[in-house]
Design a protein around this motif. Structure first.
Motif: not given
Length: 367
Positions: A77-79, A127-131
């Protein structure tokens, strides 16, 4: 109408491996360890080696693999997590299950894979990650995406569900990001005899965390102690045994797929345009995807000739009702491609003459 060319012939694939599969089945029946049997660890080690990484954790399916990677990385949550809109919904479901917000981006018009420029524009302080979704058997531009992730302190996660054995700049799918998720759904290049999945990584602590979460949060030191609230997501022994048999033949079968798609490229009419290959990529062609100008006319002709076909995917994720609230606006490339894409028949045991027949039928379509 009799089917002359099936879209995917799994029966033929398994007939070729029947003797080895029978042996694996009998060995598991003999020891009776249907959960956590020795075949699981053996397959995990073999698949990690194939992906050219240090660790592999078998799980129940590819969607679970993605969810557990996100949870293991502490993303929630929040990401925000950046995903291309051209992917199977499981990619987005995993982000939502983790409690994060999917941030959809457009794709390149030639490969239909994530556009690094669009990814860069979508990065926010949340932003926390790129898929990186490796779709149709071809890897996304993990070099550019990895540099973006490093520059902004983000996790790069590979969704390699359709790319078993593929390479980019010589490196295997699964060896570029913080971790990679694989699906062993039966139709995949490496498919189980049911559901199955795996997370792979060079990060031992992350894989340990994924194992913990996937086994009800159970302590490795005391099976009656549960350190965290986890879930049940295990790769069954029988599936691991079958996967280990099939893994030994994966490279050979991928080579057959490559040869068949090259034959398609030589024989298709000019209006039937295959998805392009990135110069740095070595695809394994999970699917033979083309773009056509009049899909209903083309599919009607294929139906009339008894030729199977598929659509991957006619409704982009940001246009799905389940995820409409996360659509930030139009994504023109993926939206246009969604009305034109078509998947042609492809199986590793497919005869070259069957490819020729598909091409002949397409040449006769009045386009």
């Amino acid at each position: 109408m009799t089917t002359t060319v099936p879209f995917l012939d799994l029966a033929a694939v398994h007939l070729d491996l029947r003797d080895d599969l029978d042996v694996a089945w009998k060995e598991v029946l003999a020891h009776g360890r249907f959960i956590g049997g020795p075949e699981v660890a053996a397959f995990e080690a073999a698949f990690a080696a194939h992906c050219e990484v240090a660790h592999c954790a078998g799980v129940a399916n590819g969607t679970d693999a993605l969810e557990l990677i996100l949870a293991g990385l502490g993303i929630g949550p929040g990401d925000e997590v950046i995903v291309p809109a051209n992917t199977f919904v499981a990619t987005v479901e995993a982000v939502r299950t983790a409690g994060a917000r999917p941030r959809f981006v457009d794709v390149r018009p030639d490969t239909l894979l994530a556009d690094p420029a669009a990814v860069a524009a979508a990065i926010t302080p949340r932003t926390a990650a790129i898929v990186a979704v490796h779709l149709f058997g071809q890897m996304a531009d993990v070099d550019a995406l990895g540099k973006l992730a490093s520059r902004h302190g983000l996790a790069l996660i590979e969704d390699a569900a359709q790319a078993h054995g593929a390479r980019y700049q010589g490196r295997r799918a699964g060896s570029w990001g913080a971790a990679a998720a694989f699906s062993f759904y039966p139709g995949k290049n490496l498919g189980a005899l049911g559901d199955g999945g795996a997370a792979v990584s060079d990060d031992a602590q992350l894989i340990d965390r994924i194992r913990l979460l996937a086994d009800h949060g159970r302590s490795v030191d005391d099976r009656f102690v549960h350190e965290v609230s986890g879930r049940n997501s295990r790769l069954d022994t029988l599936q691991a045994a079958a996967l280990r048999v099939k893994l030994a033949h994966l490279d050979r079968m991928n080579e057959a797929r490559v040869a068949l798609v090259e034959r398609y490229r030589r024989g298709l009419p000019s209006w039937c345009v295959p998805v392009a290959v990135d110069p740095a990529a070595d695809p394994v062609y999970h699917l033979a995807v083309v773009q056509v100008p009049d899909r209903p006319t083309v599919t009607s002709a294929l139906d009339a000739a008894g030729i199977g076909w598929g659509l991957h995917y006619p409704v982009p994720c940001h246009r799905q009702p389940a995820f409409a609230e996360y659509a930030d606006g139009p994504l023109p490339v993926v939206e246009e491609a969604a009305g034109r894409i078509l998947s042609l028949p492809l199986s590793p045991g497919m005869a070259p003459e069957q490819v020729d027949l598909v091409c002949e039928v397409l040449h006769d379509v009045p386009i």
